[in-house]
Every structure is written in C-alpha cells, then in structure tokens.
Design an enzyme around this catalytic site. Structure first.
Site, PDB file in Angstrom:
ATOM      1  CG  ASP A  68      -1.783  -1.250   1.280  1.00  0.00           C
ATOM      2  OD1 ASP A  68      -2.238  -1.696   0.213  1.00  0.00           O
ATOM      3  OD2 ASP A  68      -1.947  -1.794   2.376  1.00  0.00           O
ATOM      4  CG  ASN A  73      -2.415 -11.068  -1.859  1.00  0.00           C
ATOM      5  OD1 ASN A  73      -2.273 -10.923  -3.073  1.00  0.00           O
ATOM      6  ND2 ASN A  73      -1.459 -11.543  -1.091  1.00  0.00           N
ATOM      7  CG  HIS A 118      -1.442  -2.813  -7.231  1.00  0.00           C
ATOM      8  ND1 HIS A 118      -0.599  -3.538  -8.016  1.00  0.00           N
ATOM      9  CD2 HIS A 118      -1.101  -3.105  -5.955  1.00  0.00           C
ATOM     10  CE1 HIS A 118       0.226  -4.244  -7.249  1.00  0.00           C
ATOM     11  NE2 HIS A 118      -0.069  -4.005  -5.994  1.00  0.00           N
ATOM     12  N   PRO A 152      -9.460  -0.613   8.090  1.00  0.00           N
ATOM     13  CG  PRO A 152     -10.106  -0.049  10.257  1.00  0.00           C
ATOM     14  CD  PRO A 152     -10.429  -0.967   9.120  1.00  0.00           C
ATOM     15  NE  ARG A 153      -4.215   0.557   3.101  1.00  0.00           N
ATOM     16  CZ  ARG A 153      -4.352   1.246   1.975  1.00  0.00           C
ATOM     17  NH1 ARG A 153      -4.056   2.532   1.923  1.00  0.00           N
ATOM     18  NH2 ARG A 153      -4.765   0.642   0.883  1.00  0.00           N
ATOM     19  CE  LYS A 207      -1.941   8.093   0.169  1.00  0.00           C
ATOM     20  NZ  LYS A 207      -2.861   7.288   0.987  1.00  0.00           N
TER      21      LYS A 207
HETATM   22  P1  IMP Z   1      -2.549 -12.795   2.686  1.00  0.00           P
HETATM   23  O1  IMP Z   1      -1.510 -12.614   1.658  1.00  0.00           O
HETATM   24  O2  IMP Z   1      -3.896 -12.369   2.236  1.00  0.00           O
HETATM   25  O3  IMP Z   1      -2.565 -14.140   3.306  1.00  0.00           O
HETATM   26  O4  IMP Z   1      -2.194 -11.802   3.894  1.00  0.00           O
HETATM   27  C1  IMP Z   1      -1.030 -11.974   4.694  1.00  0.00           C
HETATM   28  C2  IMP Z   1      -0.631 -10.639   5.307  1.00  0.00           C
HETATM   29  O5  IMP Z   1      -0.201  -9.758   4.287  1.00  0.00           O
HETATM   30  C3  IMP Z   1      -1.785  -9.918   6.022  1.00  0.00           C
HETATM   31  O6  IMP Z   1      -1.235  -9.157   7.082  1.00  0.00           O
HETATM   32  C4  IMP Z   1      -2.311  -8.973   4.956  1.00  0.00           C
HETATM   33  O7  IMP Z   1      -2.950  -7.856   5.517  1.00  0.00           O
HETATM   34  C5  IMP Z   1      -1.028  -8.600   4.250  1.00  0.00           C
HETATM   35  N1  IMP Z   1      -1.221  -8.259   2.840  1.00  0.00           N
HETATM   36  C6  IMP Z   1      -1.392  -9.109   1.802  1.00  0.00           C
HETATM   37  N2  IMP Z   1      -1.490  -8.440   0.656  1.00  0.00           N
HETATM   38  C7  IMP Z   1      -1.370  -7.132   0.963  1.00  0.00           C
HETATM   39  C8  IMP Z   1      -1.353  -5.942   0.171  1.00  0.00           C
HETATM   40  O8  IMP Z   1      -1.457  -5.948  -1.049  1.00  0.00           O
HETATM   41  N3  IMP Z   1      -1.186  -4.774   0.855  1.00  0.00           N
HETATM   42  C9  IMP Z   1      -1.028  -4.736   2.201  1.00  0.00           C
HETATM   43  N4  IMP Z   1      -1.022  -5.824   2.971  1.00  0.00           N
HETATM   44  C10 IMP Z   1      -1.196  -7.022   2.353  1.00  0.00           C
HETATM   45 MG    MG Z   2      -2.705  -1.960  -1.755  1.00  0.00          MG
END
Ligand code: IMP
Ligand code: MG
Length: 377
Positions: free
Chosen positions: A12, A37, A40, A272-273, A299
């Site tokens: 992110d 996951n 973008h 929320p991040r 940013k």
């Molecule tokens: P997973 O890849 O969905 O299993 O997530 C594993 C960890 O990576 C978790 O803490 C997610 O929040 C984080 N995560 C996975 N993909 C992203 C992304 O694109 N941006 C931010 N965090 C991610």
């Molecule tokens: Mg992202």
C-alpha cells in the site's frame, strides 16, 4: 531498459499510481507475485480504479501490454471480472481490442474456492485478506496445485473462465513463446505487497506467501531481462494491514487523523490500516533485502502543514534480521515539515534524512493523485 517497482514497506505504498504513470514508457508491465490480495489504486482521467490481479498498466498507451507471470496465484473468476471491467471501460473507443494486449502465463497456479475457505478458517491470526493466497501457494509447494495450463488441458469446471477471456482476445502464452519479443522490449516489473511481507525476508510468520523482493522477478523466469533499476516505493509515513510487529505504530487521535487525511483503508478489504511514522531502519532493511537501488517517496501532500515530522532513525539495536523487529525500540528525530508539498525546497530536509538513513537515492516523489503530482527528484 527494464525496471522493477517494489513495495519497500508493508504494501500500500502507492505502487499502482507510480507504475501506471511510468507504464507508457514500457512495452510490458509484468506482475510477478501474489494474487488478488493486492489492491493497486490507479487514478485515470480522474476516475479511481482498483486492480487486484491486473498489472497497473495505462491502457491508453497503445504500446503497453500487460503480462501476468507464473509467480502469481490467480483467481480465474476475479481475473475474468477485471478483464471485463477493462474491456467495458475502453469499449466505446476500441471494442474489445484491449483484451489482446493482456497476456497470462499458463504456468501460473490458480486459487480455488477451498483456498479462500482455508484462509477464513485458519489465517485470521495473520490478518490474511482471505483471498486464498497462502493456501494456493501451499498446495503449489506440496505439488498438489493446479496450474492454468492444467485447467486448459483438462476437463476442469474452471475452464469456462479461460474460454471466456480467450474469446475476448486474452492470450495465454508462456515465457518461452514470448521471450524473443520481450528480449527486444522494455519491461516494467510490478511487485505486489512489500518487502516486509515477503515470504523469505519479511517479518515471518506475519508475511504473505509470495516473493515481493526482486528475487520474484527471477523466479518467474526473467533472468534474461534483469531490471537495471529496482525502485522501492515508500510513503512518507508508514501503514500496515494485518497482524505482526509495527515498531513506529501510532495510536489514538494521531493515528485517526492521519488515517482520515490519507484515506488509509485497505483497497482490497476496506480494513482501516494501522498507521505509524516513517521507519528508516525498516526501510533500510527493505532496501538491502529487496535489492532496491532507488527510492520513490509518496503521499507528501498528506503531511502538508506539519511544522515538524517525527522520523524513526534508529532502534536501540540495529536490526540485522527479521526477528529484531519484534523487539525494536524506535528512536525518533524531528525533521522540518512543509506547508505545501508542491514547494520542492521545503522537502529537502526530509528527503536528505531518508537518503542518509538508507544510503539509497530518492529518484521520484509523489504529492497527489494526478500524473502531474509525480516528479523526478
Ligand atoms: P494474505 O496474503 O492475504 O494471506 O495476507 C497476509 C498478510 O499480508 C496480512 O497481514 C495482509 O494484511 C497482508 N497483505 C497481503 N497483501 C497485501 C497488500 O497488497 N497490501 C497490504 N497488505 C497485504
Ligand atoms: Mg494496496
């Protein structure tokens, strides 16, 4: 010349915006890791788009094609949806022609419904996005996975997604079929997630399951097209979604304010991040582990109007391995802030501080969501 654009933190960082802006100078934008996951965010003609699987290429540039590499795990239904959305957005001008510029490596593995169920049942403690990413990679490693190639060649119930995309014009071609063309082209490798979430170098076990360092480019098979520059993207503050250590995390009102100003909610899940100050020991670690040669800071506009900006410049003990982040005691200095991020002179102190802390040059900065807001530094 080939380049890679990686996340230099926990994802992110604004990679989508940067890749989209740079992409018209490249023949191919290649996604090499992760799956849906990723979220973008792209602003095109003032409209916001979120790509989960599709590379962040600017489809208005005729030159640029998109490639989904074999290091990815692909949810076929989701890809079908994204391809259709792109076709719909461009249909008025060019019918379905855009689909012919989308290529998928049949050696990529697919994400099955049971992978998503497994995430929901077992991976809450990591903060998984529940997109089935970890379980899909797990079956791949266990030699029980399903490749796109297997779906194309067999009588799979998932085949209709591929047939649907093919009908539109999407091309399913492996690297060796494209190598000759790609060798004479300029490639932009687009990383997903960030180095701190990398399966090998991130803060294990609080990681995603793919390779988000430059190594991911190579394991996808691109050793004959090495990126000459590897850009690491980082925000001027830090965010993270999901569980695990976050040394510079803020709480309470301060976090709330920044979250609102930066609209820091997950592009994929809406969560929320978590929010914190810039963490130079973590960024330095990410540069070294990720193979990052240049930084892109994003940013700046969100911190407009701050007199002083806290930056973590050290931990009590220098981190030399991922375990050190679990016990980190961050130490901060205040760096001069800026009234207006469009005023270059005001940003100099902050950028120097980042370069000192990482020994990596800052090459671009971004201070807003329009293409004009991204400038060389
Ligand atoms: P997973 O890849 O969905 O299993 O997530 C594993 C960890 O990576 C978790 O803490 C997610 O929040 C984080 N995560 C996975 N993909 C992203 C992304 O694109 N941006 C931010 N965090 C991610
Ligand atoms: Mg992202």
């Amino acid at each position: 010349m080939n380049i890679a654009v990686l996340g230099a933190a926990w994802g992110d960082e604004g990679k989508g915006h940067i890749v989209h802006h740079l992409s018209p100078r490249y023949d191919w934008v290649v996604r090499f890791n992760g799956g849906a996951n990723a979220g973008h965010t792209i602003y095109r003609d003032n409209v916001k788009y979120v790509h989960n699987l599709m590379p962040s290429f600017d489809w208005r540039a005729d030159r640029t094609k998109a490639f989904l590499g074999s290091g990815m795990v692909i949810d076929l239904e989701q890809l079908h949806k994204e391809v259709n959305a792109i076709v719909a957005a461009t249909f008025q001008f060019q019918g379905t022609a855009i689909a012919k510029r989308i290529y998928v490596d049949p050696d990529a593995f697919i994400v099955l419904p049971e992978h998503k169920d497994e995430d929901k049942a077992n991976n809450g403690h990591i903060g998984s996005t529940n997109r089935g990413i970890g379980p899909a990679y797990k079956s791949k490693i266990a030699r029980k996975g399903t490749r796109i190639r297997d779906v194309m060649e067999g009588a799979s119930e998932h085949r209709h997604w591929i047939e649907g995309m093919k009908k539109l014009g999407v091309q399913f071609k492996g690297l060796l079929e494209l190598r000759r063309e790609m060798e004479h082209a300029d490639l932009l490798f687009e990383g997903a997630q960030g180095v701190m979430l990398d399966i090998n170098h991130g803060l294990y076990p609080y990681v995603s399951c793919s390779e988000s360092t430059v190594a991911g480019v190579y394991s996808c098979g691109f050793h004959w097209a090495p990126p000459t520059k590897v850009y690491g993207v980082a925000k001027v503050y830090t965010t993270k979604v999901g569980e695990g250590p976050f040394p510079t995390e803020l709480g309470g009102e301060e976090a709330h304010k920044l979250r609102e100003r930066g609209q820091e909610y997950g592009a994929t899940t809406g969560r929320p991040r978590r929010i914190g100050w810039l963490d130079l020991p973590a960024l330095n670690y990410a540069c070294q582990k990720g193979g990052i040669t240049d930084l892109i800071l994003t940013k700046f506009d969100i911190l407009n109007g701050m007199d002083k900006i806290p930056v973590c410049v050290a931990y009590q003990k220098d981190p030399t391995c991922s375990s050190d982040f679990f016990t980190a005691a961050p130490q901060y200095i205040d760096v001069s802030g800026w009234e207006n991020a469009n005023n270059d002179e005001e940003l100099v102190d902050f950028i120097r501080c980042v370069e000192r802390g990482t020994q990596v040059p800052v090459s671009y900065i971004s201070r807003g969501t329009t293409p004009n807001d991204i400038v060389g530094w």
